[in-house]
Design an enzyme around this catalytic site. Structure first.
Site, PDB file in Angstrom:
ATOM      1  N   ARG A  49      -0.498  26.196 -15.193  1.00  0.00           N
ATOM      2  CA  ARG A  49       0.554  27.042 -14.635  1.00  0.00           C
ATOM      3  C   ARG A  49       0.961  28.141 -15.607  1.00  0.00           C
ATOM      4  NH1 ARG A  49       3.538  21.931 -11.741  1.00  0.00           N
ATOM      5  NH2 ARG A  49       2.399  22.125  -9.767  1.00  0.00           N
TER       6      ARG A  49
ATOM      7  N   TYR B 146      -2.282  29.490  -6.182  1.00  0.00           N
ATOM      8  CA  TYR B 146      -2.826  28.264  -6.762  1.00  0.00           C
ATOM      9  C   TYR B 146      -2.006  27.724  -7.923  1.00  0.00           C
ATOM     10  CZ  TYR B 146      -5.837  31.214  -9.918  1.00  0.00           C
ATOM     11  OH  TYR B 146      -6.363  32.104 -10.818  1.00  0.00           O
ATOM     12  N   GLU B 147      -2.314  26.465  -8.275  1.00  0.00           N
ATOM     13  CA  GLU B 147      -1.545  25.669  -9.243  1.00  0.00           C
ATOM     14  C   GLU B 147      -0.087  25.511  -8.810  1.00  0.00           C
ATOM     15  OE1 GLU B 147      -3.453  24.241 -11.014  1.00  0.00           O
ATOM     16  OE2 GLU B 147      -5.152  25.592 -11.007  1.00  0.00           O
ATOM     17  N   GLY B 148       0.122  25.360  -7.509  1.00  0.00           N
ATOM     18  CA  GLY B 148       1.470  25.254  -6.966  1.00  0.00           C
ATOM     19  C   GLY B 148       1.953  26.619  -6.544  1.00  0.00           C
TER      20      GLY B 148
END
Length: 569
Positions: free
Chosen positions: A294, A425-427
């Site tokens: 992140r 992406y990655e949350g």
């Protein structure tokens, strides 16, 4: 204008703004002195400028593809990976005992951002390996670490993470992949995963997949998920890549951008894997990798934003149109507004990101809970504001180019196509914002208030030299504090969630004002003071509208029925 890694910007931020000196002052990172830091940034900048940047267009125009089931990477990417690996850049922050350099995350963050600006499609590959290295270092058995970490750190092997399935995106707990014990300490992993960045390549001798799957006794949801290390080739008795495992690349996703980075659909048919961490503890292990990623994704947004800014500035300096002192559009008021906004926001986003990285380093060096809480709080802000800034910069870069920005040959559009996924992406950024106002405020807003105390204390010090800017930052922080108190007081979490995104952006705006004010104090009468005045006068005021939105509650978001949403007014 060709890409130039902004090395002086990193050096200024590390030395003057984000407190990197306290990292280098710890016993853990004592060797990361000013001279070493400067040398590392300079060498990384040369790699980005001369090796990676020339691959940017090649990856877009000649994408990675499958040829009779074999992945073929974009021209030059294999040589680019080799240069990254041989330079030791993959293992910058990895443990020394396995071949890494054990350098601060702040330095790795700078280098990763530089690489993202040079060629994001290629930079994604070492980022995936770095995340896997960290997950294995924290959670894997000694046997797995001894076998896999040296090869991942050297770049001989590459790593991936496999979370997403067609029916299980952000809701990871809905995954259907299964794992069955083989009775010999290994597991048979079966299932299909989608959106796997760099799920295969043709320049590493093995690809090591971290795969989430559920054991037979795993309960529904995330608490029943385990993590497995599943290599493309099973290691032989010498630890080298041996016979193929029972996994394959089904297809490559057809994407809006990042064409040089193969995003794979992966199929596992009883593939042999090894448990990482404890049974049913897969999410804890995977979050180690995801939190690393992140921060890295925030840097990807900033890196592409930097590249878009450099290209937009170069075009504005050359494009002759209208009447101006220079005869080019760079002297047009609106073009100058766009360029100044780009430069100001890049500084703010970069400072927030590096402040987060410094907190991660200080937690690693001291073990202090306060530093851990600070890093946890700043991570979603770094990811969201970094990626939002990158997307905005790329979009503004197209606008600066005018009609030529819509023409693919200029390359301006590629930045926008490539960076757009970073907010997903990655949350997703919405999930990151909800995490900020939810889990990160379970302390009653204590960490948020401590950061705001620092902002106001620094604003008080700045009144002696910059009274007007200091007052603006102090007042904005007070407004942010009031909104924070309101959020913490809400019993209904949905009232927090409805305003989470504008609240996070407002917090980032105020942090940006704080860091710009610090830069102005460090550069009296210089260009950084002028840029700070632009940001604080023109961009910081956005916080007021954002905080009004943040405190509006959830009812208005649900005011229309589903039928009314679908209907025409």
């Amino acid at each position: 204008m060709s890409f130039r890694a902004p090395v002086p910007e990193y050096e200024f931020l590390l030395n003057q703004i984000v407190g990197y000196g306290q990292v280098a002052a710890t016993p853990k990172f004592a060797e990361a002195s000013g001279d070493l830091t400067s040398a590392i940034l300079t060498e990384a900048g040369k790699l980005c400028d001369t090796v990676m940047a020339p691959l940017q267009r090649a990856g877009d125009l000649q994408p990675a593809h499958l040829e009779n089931g074999v992945l073929r990477s974009s021209p030059g990417f294999a040589a680019g990976w080799t240069a990254i690996a041989e330079g030791g850049w993959i293992g910058m922050s990895a443990p020394e005992g396995y071949g890494g350099m054990a350098l601060p995350m702040a330095l790795t963050t700078c280098v990763n951002e530089m690489m993202s600006g040079a060629c994001l499609s290629l930079q994604l590959a070492p980022l995936m390996s770095q995340g896997q290295i960290e997950a294995l270092a924290h959670h894997a058995s000694d046997a797995l670490k001894d076998l896999y970490l040296p090869k991942l750190i050297s770049g001989e092997w590459a790593g991936t993470m496999n979370l997403t399935e067609a029916q299980a995106g952000s809701d990871v707990g809905a995954l259907a992949s299964k794992a069955q014990a083989n009775g010999d300490g290994t597991y048979a992993v079966s299932g299909q995963k989608i959106f796997i960045s760099w799920g295969d390549n043709d320049f590493c001798s093995n690809i090591c997949h971290l795969v989430l799957a559920r054991l037979p006794d795993g309960v529904p949801g995330t608490k029943g998920i385990s993590l497995f290390l599943v290599p493309k080739y099973l290691p032989d008795e010498n630890g080298d890549a041996g016979v193929p495992n029972d996994l394959s690349v089904v297809s490559l996703e057809h994407k809006m951008g990042l064409h040089g980075s193969p995003t794979c659909v992966m199929q596992y048919d009883g593939a042999k894997g090894w448990l990482v961490g404890r049974e049913h503890g897969g999410m804890a292990a995977m979050f180690t990798m995801m939190n690393n990623a992140r921060l890295g994704v925030g840097g990807q947004g900033i890196g592409v934003g930097e590249a878009a800014y450099q290209q937009a500035l170069g075009y504005a300096l050359e494009r002759r149109q209208g009447r101006s002192d220079s005869g080019t559009i760079v002297d047009h008021a609106d073009v100058r507004r766009m360029l100044m906004s780009m430069k100001a926001d890049l500084f703010a986003a970069r400072a927030i990101m590096l402040s987060c990285a410094v907190a991660i380093d200080m937690q690693a060096a001291t073990g202090a809970a306060d530093w851990a809480a600070r890093a946890a709080f700043l991570t979603p802000i770094s990811k969201v504001f970094g990626t939002d800034t990158g997307i905005s910069m790329a979009d503004t870069g197209v606008q600066v180019h005018g009609g030529m920005g819509f023409i693919e040959e200029t390359g301006a559009a590629q930045f926008l196509r490539d960076v757009r996924v970073t907010s997903i992406y990655e949350g997703t950024n919405g999930i990151q914002a909800m995490d900020l106002v939810g889990r990160k405020m379970l302390d009653g807003g204590d960490m948020a208030n401590r950061l705001m105390d620092e902002i106001e204390e620094q604003a008080e010090r700045a009144r002696a030299t910059h009274p007007n800017m200091a007052e603006s930052v102090w007042q904005a922080c007070e407004s942010l504090r009031e909104a924070t108190d309101w959020l913490v007081a809400q019993d209904k979490m949905n009232d927090r969630f409805a305003g989470a995104v504008p609240y996070l952006r407002a917090f980032a705006r105020v942090l940006g004002g704080h860091f710009h004010l610090s830069a102005a104090m460090a550069d009296l009468g210089g260009p950084r003071e002028k840029l700070a005045r632009f940001y604080i006068t023109r961009l910081l005021p956005e916080h007021a509208g954002l905080l009004a939105h943040a405190q509006a509650g959830a009812d208005g978001a649900y005011a229309l029925t589903l039928e009314e949403l679908a209907g025409q007014s």
